[in-house]
Design a protein around this motif. Sequence first.
Motif, PDB file in Angstrom:
ATOM      1  N   PRO A  81       0.753  -1.371   0.003  1.00 14.75           N
ATOM      2  CA  PRO A  81       0.158  -0.093  -0.017  1.00 14.75           C
ATOM      3  C   PRO A  81       0.955   1.226  -0.080  1.00 14.75           C
ATOM      4  CG  PRO A  81       0.065  -0.897   2.147  1.00 14.75           C
ATOM      5  CD  PRO A  81       0.778  -1.969   1.289  1.00 14.75           C
TER       6      PRO A  81
ATOM      7  N   GLY B 115      -6.866   0.642   4.157  1.00 14.51           N
ATOM      8  CA  GLY B 115      -6.513  -0.769   3.523  1.00 14.51           C
ATOM      9  C   GLY B 115      -7.184  -2.148   3.809  1.00 14.51           C
TER      10      GLY B 115
ATOM     11  N   HIS C 191      -9.192   8.947  -3.595  1.00 15.78           N
ATOM     12  CA  HIS C 191      -7.489   9.031  -3.649  1.00 15.78           C
ATOM     13  C   HIS C 191      -7.280   9.865  -4.775  1.00 15.78           C
ATOM     14  CE1 HIS C 191      -6.370   5.676  -1.014  1.00 15.78           C
ATOM     15  NE2 HIS C 191      -7.049   5.101  -1.318  1.00 15.78           N
TER      16      HIS C 191
ATOM     17  N   ARG D 165      -0.118  -9.889   3.047  1.00 14.06           N
ATOM     18  CA  ARG D 165      -1.332  -9.337   3.532  1.00 14.06           C
ATOM     19  C   ARG D 165      -2.060 -10.032   4.842  1.00 14.06           C
ATOM     20  NH1 ARG D 165      -2.994  -5.118  -0.042  1.00 14.06           N
ATOM     21  NH2 ARG D 165      -1.221  -4.400  -0.869  1.00 14.06           N
TER      22      ARG D 165
ATOM     23  N   THR E 103      -2.576   6.504  -6.157  1.00 11.04           N
ATOM     24  CA  THR E 103      -3.306   5.317  -6.478  1.00 11.04           C
ATOM     25  C   THR E 103      -3.796   4.735  -7.983  1.00 11.04           C
ATOM     26  OG1 THR E 103      -4.156   5.437  -4.118  1.00 11.04           O
ATOM     27  CG2 THR E 103      -5.586   3.991  -5.675  1.00 11.04           C
TER      28      THR E 103
ATOM     29  N   ASP F  45      -9.287  -4.158   1.037  1.00  5.76           N
ATOM     30  CA  ASP F  45      -9.094  -5.510   0.633  1.00  5.76           C
ATOM     31  C   ASP F  45     -10.422  -6.400   0.917  1.00  5.76           C
ATOM     32  OD1 ASP F  45      -6.458  -5.194   0.293  1.00  5.76           O
ATOM     33  OD2 ASP F  45      -5.608  -5.790   2.161  1.00  5.76           O
TER      34      ASP F  45
ATOM     35  N   GLN G 212      -1.762   5.694   2.702  1.00  7.90           N
ATOM     36  CA  GLN G 212      -2.901   4.802   3.030  1.00  7.90           C
ATOM     37  C   GLN G 212      -3.106   4.362   4.527  1.00  7.90           C
ATOM     38  OE1 GLN G 212      -3.628   0.662   1.842  1.00  7.90           O
ATOM     39  NE2 GLN G 212      -4.936   1.836   0.199  1.00  7.90           N
TER      40      GLN G 212
ATOM     41  N   ARG H  23      -4.238   2.390   7.896  1.00  5.87           N
ATOM     42  CA  ARG H  23      -4.619   0.845   8.037  1.00  5.87           C
ATOM     43  C   ARG H  23      -6.210   0.603   7.871  1.00  5.87           C
ATOM     44  NH1 ARG H  23      -1.832  -2.550  12.634  1.00  5.87           N
ATOM     45  NH2 ARG H  23      -2.097  -4.531  11.810  1.00  5.87           N
TER      46      ARG H  23
END
Length: 344
Positions: A30, A39, A119, A146, A127, A43, A34, A36
């Motif tokens: 990432p 992110g 973004h 990840r 991004t 996902d 970004q 957490r």
Amino acid sequence: YSMHKTLGVTTFLVALARIVWAISQPRPAPLPSQRRPEGFLADVVHWVLYAALVIVPLVGWLAHAAATGGAPIWWPFGQKLPFVPQTAALQSLFNTLHVIAGKVLIGALILHLAAALKHHVIDRDATLSRMLPGQTPLGRLAPTRRSRAPLGAAVAVWGTTIAIAISIAGDAPHPNQPALTEASSEWQVQEGEIAIGVTQFNSDLSGRFTEWTAHITFDDTIPTGKVGTVTATISIASLNLGPVTQQALGADFFNAATYPTASFSASILHASDGYIGDGTLTLRGRTVPVRLPFSLSLQGNKAEMRGDITLDRRDFGIGSNVNDEKLLGFPVSIRITFKALRGD
């Protein structure tokens, strides 16, 4: 419908190839900007989207395979699928899941696009630009491991979606389904069926009305002429016509909301071979003369009847906007069977 189904099967196959390719590629780390939680949510949405690309067309395909009749898929395969029985309950379940899964897909897509715009417009980071071919402004970012938590969250989303579909499948109420009262009759119907058959897209489609009553008088000792009468009332909203039930009940066809019942009234006459119900059928506000030939098996106070007739849907204004017989046939076959018991 054929175009929709054909594109759906194509989407399913392309999505499988796309997912296999995506799994084989390294995922970049990432961006430093970004957060957490962002992110994690990104996902989750990615996993939901990937699953949707498979689940939405797949359950639509399964619904097609579980149904009898309906618009065909144009690919030379997939009309029926192994281990998928043709049952109304299974078709209803898959159709319900197809609709709900489609809404999940739309929701995930909206979140995906909103995040991309955030973004690009608000965060003004790379991004979107690093998705383009060539060297990105940040250079190559090393792949990173990840967490599996987003995958678990996506599984929970789809598990909830499937549970909701199972809980409501088949529970959609029919419009204005009347509560038919049992007819006081000399002969009481113990069990029976009013089945119909139509041709749609050159494929046979069968169904039945599940709620109906009949008032019957009949004297088998009369040698000629009139031997009885019958008056039957059918709940139109009780129709089960597989994948097109809701469409068939709509305003262009049976119009169950405005005309919740149909009625057949006739005199029962001797015929050269069996009997004839000579009377009228009132359906969708139109009354049409009908002669229904039928056979009758009598054993004491027990009777078993079967009658077959073919009607023209245009006589009742059903599907008047569909004038091409290749899309929807004009003849509608009716099969009536029942067992009745004469009371004291």
